[in-house]
Design an enzyme around this catalytic site. Structure first.
Site, PDB file in Angstrom:
ATOM      1  N   LYS A  29      12.657-128.344-118.404  1.00 21.28           N
ATOM      2  CA  LYS A  29      13.925-128.776-119.010  1.00 21.28           C
ATOM      3  C   LYS A  29      14.276-127.879-120.211  1.00 21.28           C
ATOM      4  O   LYS A  29      13.422-127.106-120.676  1.00 21.28           O
ATOM      5  CB  LYS A  29      13.791-130.245-119.420  1.00 21.28           C
ATOM      6  CG  LYS A  29      13.595-131.194-118.222  1.00 21.28           C
ATOM      7  CD  LYS A  29      13.501-132.633-118.678  1.00 21.28           C
ATOM      8  CE  LYS A  29      13.417-133.594-117.504  1.00 21.28           C
ATOM      9  NZ  LYS A  29      13.416-135.010-117.947  1.00 21.28           N
ATOM     10  N   TYR A  69      20.800-136.466-110.987  1.00 18.07           N
ATOM     11  CA  TYR A  69      20.341-137.756-111.541  1.00 18.07           C
ATOM     12  C   TYR A  69      21.206-138.926-111.066  1.00 18.07           C
ATOM     13  O   TYR A  69      21.304-139.933-111.763  1.00 18.07           O
ATOM     14  CB  TYR A  69      20.326-137.684-113.073  1.00 18.07           C
ATOM     15  CG  TYR A  69      19.129-136.946-113.633  1.00 18.07           C
ATOM     16  CD1 TYR A  69      17.819-137.357-113.341  1.00 18.07           C
ATOM     17  CD2 TYR A  69      19.288-135.843-114.476  1.00 18.07           C
ATOM     18  CE1 TYR A  69      16.718-136.690-113.854  1.00 18.07           C
ATOM     19  CE2 TYR A  69      18.182-135.164-115.007  1.00 18.07           C
ATOM     20  CZ  TYR A  69      16.903-135.612-114.688  1.00 18.07           C
ATOM     21  OH  TYR A  69      15.808-134.964-115.200  1.00 18.07           O
ATOM     22  N   ASN A 132      11.409-134.743-122.713  1.00 19.80           N
ATOM     23  CA  ASN A 132      10.085-134.772-122.080  1.00 19.80           C
ATOM     24  C   ASN A 132       9.756-133.548-121.211  1.00 19.80           C
ATOM     25  O   ASN A 132       8.960-133.620-120.269  1.00 19.80           O
ATOM     26  CB  ASN A 132       9.853-136.102-121.339  1.00 19.80           C
ATOM     27  CG  ASN A 132      10.871-136.353-120.240  1.00 19.80           C
ATOM     28  OD1 ASN A 132      11.763-135.538-120.016  1.00 19.80           O
ATOM     29  ND2 ASN A 132      10.741-137.469-119.553  1.00 19.80           N
ATOM     30  N   HIS A 135      10.728-131.849-115.281  1.00 18.75           N
ATOM     31  CA  HIS A 135      11.123-132.747-114.187  1.00 18.75           C
ATOM     32  C   HIS A 135      10.280-132.427-112.961  1.00 18.75           C
ATOM     33  O   HIS A 135       9.979-131.258-112.705  1.00 18.75           O
ATOM     34  CB  HIS A 135      12.607-132.550-113.827  1.00 18.75           C
ATOM     35  CG  HIS A 135      12.954-133.190-112.518  1.00 18.75           C
ATOM     36  ND1 HIS A 135      13.249-134.538-112.412  1.00 18.75           N
ATOM     37  CD2 HIS A 135      12.980-132.696-111.240  1.00 18.75           C
ATOM     38  CE1 HIS A 135      13.458-134.824-111.130  1.00 18.75           C
ATOM     39  NE2 HIS A 135      13.299-133.730-110.404  1.00 18.75           N
ATOM     40  N   GLU A 146      16.487-132.548-103.716  1.00 14.45           N
ATOM     41  CA  GLU A 146      16.611-131.743-104.935  1.00 14.45           C
ATOM     42  C   GLU A 146      16.499-130.248-104.630  1.00 14.45           C
ATOM     43  O   GLU A 146      17.220-129.440-105.214  1.00 14.45           O
ATOM     44  CB  GLU A 146      15.549-132.188-105.952  1.00 14.45           C
ATOM     45  CG  GLU A 146      15.846-133.592-106.472  1.00 14.45           C
ATOM     46  CD  GLU A 146      14.701-134.207-107.276  1.00 14.45           C
ATOM     47  OE1 GLU A 146      13.671-133.533-107.496  1.00 14.45           O
ATOM     48  OE2 GLU A 146      14.837-135.382-107.686  1.00 14.45           O
TER      49      GLU A 146
END
Ligand code: IDP
Ligand code: MG
Length: 169
Positions: A29, A69, A132, A135, A146
């Protein structure tokens, strides 16, 4: 032409996506990229024995991220999440290997870094759920969705590696 055939094969016959051919979508990310964690994340997947078949640095559009998402569209953090994910480039990757989806999730740790064990990416690299660092697909079905969302078939390299007999028996 061969690429197109492989794409159809992989989509029609699930076995093309299982066993040692299982694939997962992993993304470092924007915070992970800015904080220079790309190298170590790639290194840990390589060291484990997984095969890199797709890799790119990409500034993702909000449209792509909203689609990515989609399952969270009604959650209160959805807009913040899309803003966070579009705040800088991400490193999008496809990794391949036996049980790579499940193992990738274990290597990542829990969604909340507080619940993540040391030794996991989230356990070692971050402190807050909204930053965080990584992914990873949570199921074979999400992985397929994805990967086709983030990569064209021509961007994926299905190649043989000479270490295969040292990784699988
Ligand atoms: P995952 O990334 O571990 O699969 P998901 O539940 O799919 O977790 O959530 C996607 C992402 O949304 C998380 O990685 C995290 O960045 C963010 N997120 C999830 N839950 C919350 C929350 O309660 N507050 C803020 N951000 C959240
Ligand atoms: Mg998820």
């Amino acid at each position: 032409m061969l690429g197109l055939f492989l794409w159809f094969f992989a989509h029609i016959f699930k076995s093309g996506w299982t066993g040692v051919n299982e694939r997962t979508f992993i993304a470092v990310k924007p915070d992970g990229v800015q904080r220079k964690r790309v190298g170590e994340i790639v290194q840990r997947f390589e060291k484990k024995g997984f095969k890199l078949v797709g890799f790119k640095l990409i500034q993702a559009s909000k449209e792509l991220l909203r689609e990515h998402y989609w399952e969270h569209r009604n959650r209160p953090f959805y807009n913040r999440l899309v803003t966070y994910m579009s705040s800088g480039p991400v490193v999008a990757m496809v990794w391949q290997g036996l049980d790579v989806v499940k193992t990738g999730r274990k290597m990542m740790g829990q969604t909340n870094p507080t619940d993540s064990m040391p030794g996991t990416f989230r356990g070692d690299f971050c402190v807050e759920m909204g930053r965080n660092v990584i992914h990873g697909s949570d199921s074979l079905e999400s992985a397929q969705r994805e990967i086709s969302l983030w990569f064209n078939e021509t961007e994926l390299c299905y190649r043989d590696v000479c270490t295969i007999n040292w990784i699988y028996n």
